[in-house]
Structures are given as structure tokens and as C-alpha cells.
Design an enzyme around this catalytic site. Structure first.
Site: not given
Length: 617
Positions: A422, A431
Site C-alpha cells: 500500500e 510515495e
């Protein structure tokens, strides 16, 4: 507690044309349920002419400041300037008289510490008025708000007279855009819209909802009368007012009682009823309460170890982990047939395990699928490792093996059937999911499954004067930084378009640099303050998640949109095209974005070489 149950009464004001006795006016307003009044600073018909005898008057300009306490003047009274002021008159005497009169009034309002003062804007010829207001708000001792009052549509007589003279645009939005641009989009200047009997189309109303509206004046003349003799608004007025409520405006009732023998309080009861009966906030709105239009720096979990509180917040998402569990379930069922489920053990690697929500999802998926699994939980944050080891000690036992390592460096003892992560950010890849999974997939079998299997970012041009004004207080480099924002008081000018796409596992070219140009058709005149960014992801099979407004995963709040600012707002006209360019750039130590506009006018490249913002590897 539901959002509907938690909603309190709306903060509404009462507008008076004339106030002979301010104590009586306040008493009348409070008894009808209003919380503040809008009162003329001086008598609305008190015309001053400094060329004549009235310029040497001995009588006071207006009422004494000793009639109320300073706390009352500064909290429950909003001042408004005289209606006859014309600072942009072609007649020099009228212009000069207006300037001197407005200076008197605004100084006295400042002396009383009014929270705001209302100034009328009649058309687009407002350059001298804007110069005057700009000069006032630049005074370091003044923090009073200026509410620019204008109607939602242009009065017919102005279309047929003023605008034919030239120098004035045809809609109040254009007047406002001229005024706020001249005042450098100051945060001290807000809008006070006045509802008209006829409203413009939905696109124009939506555009107003992207502007810094502080109050909306609701004249009693726009109300209808229902079968019981009470005042009500048309469906269109109701919808628009409730839209404005969502950006925290304050309604102000103006005019005399026209519709009920029970008095002016029936109007307050109705506008409060509209507030109380709005659609209750969903999970996303409840989660984001207090964060609307608040600029936040994106997380960098690869560089920084997240805190327990951050993990806790995102673990509460009711949708994300349900979708992940479905994806793992589908993968296990596809991976192992029913006749092998008692003998074949699937190796599941959760990379970036955090405090273990994906581990729990994998265990639940395996139980539902009736498949055997072996889990490796890989996490680089030493503080989260403590939590994972405690979970193994007290709950998971030998079902889970904890690995304290960066996923890119770990040498796995065996290959995984399913790799779960995730690592997605508000712009999908911000990210550094691509870089992390490129390293982690070395532990995946050649025919292994990655969850997520694909994700893409999306971009759309954005009108966001409030966000731009916030950035104006900071450094030049702030305009070259993307921000995570719960977008509320904004207007998205076109449907988002897909930007960058990544697929996993990626056994081919692992160059994560990207470039794209995107062209959008603009439906109405507006200002572009930057680019809104979203993402969607295919976890596996039919299990998906999305923050794209048209198909946002209902109830999912783990990600707010991202905002890429422009240094200078760009005015665009209806029917024109906006073309923006985006780059995702990578080096050995960092990843960054660059962006610019090339049409309708070329703009500067933002963040070249990652000079203001980069994501560390």
C-alpha cells in the site's frame, strides 16, 4: 453521531437599510434568531459634498461608539458603506466626494473594529475603488475584512447601458475578477453575493462556489409563498444556498417581511431549516472536517518513519482494506484451484507492512478462500516493527514472519506467489511505489501476482483562489511544491484526464521517468490557479480504488487530492483550450515533478530539476 445530528444552527445575519437605534435593531434581530446585523456606517442618505456647506458641518458623522461595547462592535455588527458612493464616476466631483466619504466611513469602521465592512460593486469599471481598497488593506494596522457585495446576475438595465459604453464585462463574476486581480487576490477581500430572483445556469453557480464567498445576502423579495403562507425559496435557490453552506458562508437576510404575519423570524427559520436538512456528510467529509482547503505537504514514508498516530488514522478507512482483502481473495482463488487448496501453500509477502492492516486482510482473505498461506511482513520502520512483533507474539503466532528491512534490500529466502503493498499516494506514484516495487519484485515468482497490479494518476485544471492566496503569504518556492488538500472551496474546470500509468510486476523497461501533455476545453470564463491531481488503481481483478471525482470509491478517505500550483493565475475564456505539461523525473537519489502551461498562454516551468520539492529515495 451522524453528521445530521451533529449539525448546529446556521450563523445568519440581518441586513438593515437604516438603523435609527442600533440597540433596537440588535434586539429585533436577536429575537428573530439572527446572530449579527449588517448596519450602515452612516445614514444611507447622508450625502457629503466637500465643495459646499456640508463640508464644514459641525454635527457628528454618525452614531457614537459608546452605544455598544467594543466586543459587540467587533463581533455582532458588520458595517456597510453608503450606497451612493461612486469612486469610478466620470464626474471628477462625484469621484472625489466618494473617495473622501468612503475614507471617512472605512476609517470609522476600523475604529469600531468591525469584523468586516460591506462595499458595493456595481460593474466592471472598479479600478479606482480597487485602488482605494487595496491601499486600505495594505495598512499593517488593519485586519478588517472587506466584503464585496454584488448580485449573482447582471441587472438588465446595466447590460443595456453601462456595458454598451465599453470597459465593463457583462457578468458580476467578471466585475469580481477585475476587482480581486487589482487587489492582488488579498486574503482580506471576500465576496458577499446577493441572490437575485433569476439565477444563472448551474455552471456559473458552480464557478461562484470556487470563489472566496464569505456571505450571501438573501432578499425577502426572492422568496415564494407556500400553501401555508410561509416564505420558501425555489428549488434552484435552495440548491445553490446549500452548496454555499458547504463552503461555510453566512446567510444575511435583507428586506422587510413580505410573506408571513408571524414576522421576520419565519425567514430565519426557513434558511436554518435548509442548513439543518442538507445531505448529511459522508465518511470522507466527516474525516476531513477542519482540513478543507488546508495545504499539507505529502508524506514521504520512504524517507521518514511514520508516527503511530498517522498509521492509526489511515487504518480507520472503511473501504481501502476491504478492497485489498477482496483483491487478495481473488488472487488466492486464481492461484490455487479447489482441488489443491488443502496441499498448496501460497507465499504472500506484505511489503511496507506498517502496523499490519494488510497482514490482517491477507489472513482474512485466506480464511474466506479456504486457502493455505504463509506470510512475510516486511517493514523498514523500527517502531512499527515493535507493533508487528507484538502481533506475532499475541495473535498471529507462526502464521507471519516479521522482516525488519527496506523491501528493496531484503534477500528473500523464497519467492512469493503474491506481493502486496500500500505504497500509493494522492497522485498514485508520489510515495515512490514504482521504485519500491521495482526492487521488491525480485522476491516475486515470474508468474507471481502484484497487488496493486496497476495504478494511474489524473490531472485537471483548477480554479482555487483561496489556495493561491494562502501560498502568496510564503516563499516563491512554495509555488513549486505539490500539496495534499481536501478540495472544497474550488472549481474544477474540466474532467480529469489520465496522466501517468504504472503496472506491476514490471519485468520490462523499468524507466520510471514520464512525460505527458494534456489539453482541456474550458466551458466558461475563469481563472486557472493550478492543477488538481487524483488517482485510481486496479488492485486485482475487480477490486479497485479511486479518488477520481467521477468514480470516487464511496466512503474511502485515505487520500485527499493533490494540488500543483501555478505562480501566476491565468485568465481563460469560454471555448478556449488549456494545455498543461507534466514530467515525472528520476535521479539516483530523488524523484520530482515538473509542470507548466503552454496554452492559452505559455507559463514558466515549475520546479525544474526538483529545485524546490523532491521525494527522497
Amino acid at each position: 453521531m451522524s453528521g445530521k445530528a451533529a449539525r448546529v444552527n446556521v450563523s445568519a445575519g440581518r441586513d438593515f437599510f437604516s438603523v435609527p437605534d442600533i440597540s433596537v435593531a440588535l434586539c429585533d434581530a436577536f429575537s428573530a434568531g439572527f446572530e449579527f446585523i449588517v448596519s450602515p456606517i452612516v445614514h444611507p442618505r447622508f450625502y457629503r459634498n466637500w465643495k459646499g456647506p456640508s463640508g464644514q458641518r459641525s454635527e457628528p458623522l454618525t452614531r457614537s461608539d459608546m452605544l455598544l461595547s467594543s466586543s459587540d462592535w467587533s463581533s455582532i455588527v458588520v458595517g456597510k458603506t453608503s450606497p451612493w458612493l461612486k469612486l469610478d464616476s466620470e464626474d471628477p466631483d462625484i469621484r472625489k466626494n466618494s473617495e473622501r466619504a468612503l475614507l471617512e466611513e472605512i476609517r470609522y469602521a476600523s475604529h469600531l473594529s468591525h469584523p468586516a465592512v460591506v462595499v458595493n460593486l456595481r460593474d466592471g469599471r472598479c479600478h479606482n475603488l480597487a485602488r482605494f481598497i487595496s491601499e486600505f488593506i495594505q495598512d499593517p494596522h488593519s485586519n478588517m475584512q472587506v466584503w464585496i457585495r454584488l448580485p449573482t446576475i447582471t441587472p438588465h438595465e446595466q447590460i443595456t447601458t453601462n456595458d454598451k459604453k465599453g470597459g465593463s464585462n457583462t457578468t458580476p463574476w467578471h466585475w469580481w475578477n477585475t476587482f480581486r486581480t487589482l487587489c492582488e487576490n488579498s486574503k482580506q477581500i471576500g465576496l458577499a453575493l446577493e441572490l437575485t430572483a433569476d439565477l444563472p445556469d448551474k455552471a456559473e453557480l458552480d464557478r461562484w462556489c470556487g470563489e472566496p464567498v464569505r456571505a450571501v445576502f438573501v432578499p425577502t423579495s426572492v422568496f415564494l409563498t407556500n400553501k401555508r403562507g410561509f416564505p420558501v425559496l425555489s428549488k434552484c435557490h435552495q440548491t445553490f444556498l446549500q452548496q454555499l453552506y458547504k463552503i461555510n458562508i453566512q446567510p444575511v437576510l435583507s428586506g422587510f417581511c413580505r410573506h408571513s404575519e408571524k414576522g421576520i423570524q419565519t425567514y430565519h427559520q426557513y434558511i436554518n431549516h435548509l442548513y439543518q436538512t442538507m445531505t448529511p456528510p459522508d465518511e470522507v467529509e466527516l474525516f476531513g472536517k477542519g482540513y478543507e482547503d488546508f495545504l499539507q505537504n505529502p508524506l514521504q514514508p520512504l524517507m521518514d518513519n511514520l508516527e503511530s498516530q498517522t498509521y492509526e488514522v489511515f487504518e480507520k478507512d472503511p473501504v481501502k482494506y476491504t478492497q485489498y482483502q477482496k483483491a487478495i481473495y481473488f488472487a488466492l482463488v486464481d492461484r490455487v484451484s479447489d482441488d489443491q487448496r488443502d496441499t498448496v501453500v501460497s507465499v504472500v509477502m506484505v511489503v511496507g507492512a506498517g502496523r499490519g492492516p494488510l497482514v490482517r486482510a491477507a489472513l482474512a482473505a485466506a480464511e474466506r478462500a479456504e486457502r493455505l498461506i504463509k506470510i512475510y511482513a516486511v517493514e523498514k520502520n523500527p517502531n512499527a516493527i515493535i507493533t508487528l512483533r507484538n502481533m506475532t507474539l499475541h495473535e498471529w503466532k507462526d502464521k507471519v514472519t516479521i522482516i525488519s528491512s527496506d523491501m528493496r534490500d531484503w534477500k528473500a529466502p523464497e519467492k512469493a506467489d503474491i506481493l502486496v503493498s500500500e505504497l500509493l499516494g494522492s497522485f498514485s506514484d508520489n510515495e515512490l511505489s514504482p521504485e519500491c516495487l521495482d526492487g521488491a519484485q525480485l522476491a516475486l515468482k515470474d508468474d507471481g501476482i502484484s497487488i496493486p497490479s496497476q495504478y494511474a494518476s489524473y490531472v485537471a485544471p483548477l480554479c482555487a483562489p483561496k489556495l493561491h492566496t494562502e501560498l502568496a503569504k510564503g516563499k516563491e518556492s512554495d509555488y513549486e511544491t505539490p500539496y495534499v488538500v481536501m478540495l472544497r472551496n474550488v472549481h474544477v474546470l474540466a474532467e480529469p484526464q489520465r496522466c501517468f500509468t504504472f503496472s506491476h510486476p514490471n519485468w520490462g523497461d523499468r524507466d520510471n521517468n514520464r512525460y505527458g501533455s494534456f489539453t482541456f476545453l474550458v466551458g466558461q470564463d475563469s481563472c486557472v490557479h493550478g492543477i488538481a491531481g487524483y488517482f485510481d488503481a486496479v488492485l486485482y481483478g475487480s477490486a479497485t480504488i479511486s479518488t477520481v471525482p467521477s468514480n470516487h470509491s464511496p466512503g474511502m478517505f485515505s487520500w485527499f487530492p493533490i494540488y500543483f500550483p501555478f505562480k501566476t493565475p491565468v485568465y481563460v475564456t469560454a471555448g478556449s483550450h488549456i494545455t498543461v505539461h507534466f514530467w515525472r523525473r528520476c535521479s539516483r537519489t530523488k524523484v520530482w515533478y515538473e509542470w507548466c502551461m503552454s496554452a492559452p498562454v505559455p507559463g514558466p516551468l515549475h520546479n525544474p530539476n526538483g529545485r524546490s520539492y523532491a521525494i527522497g529515495l
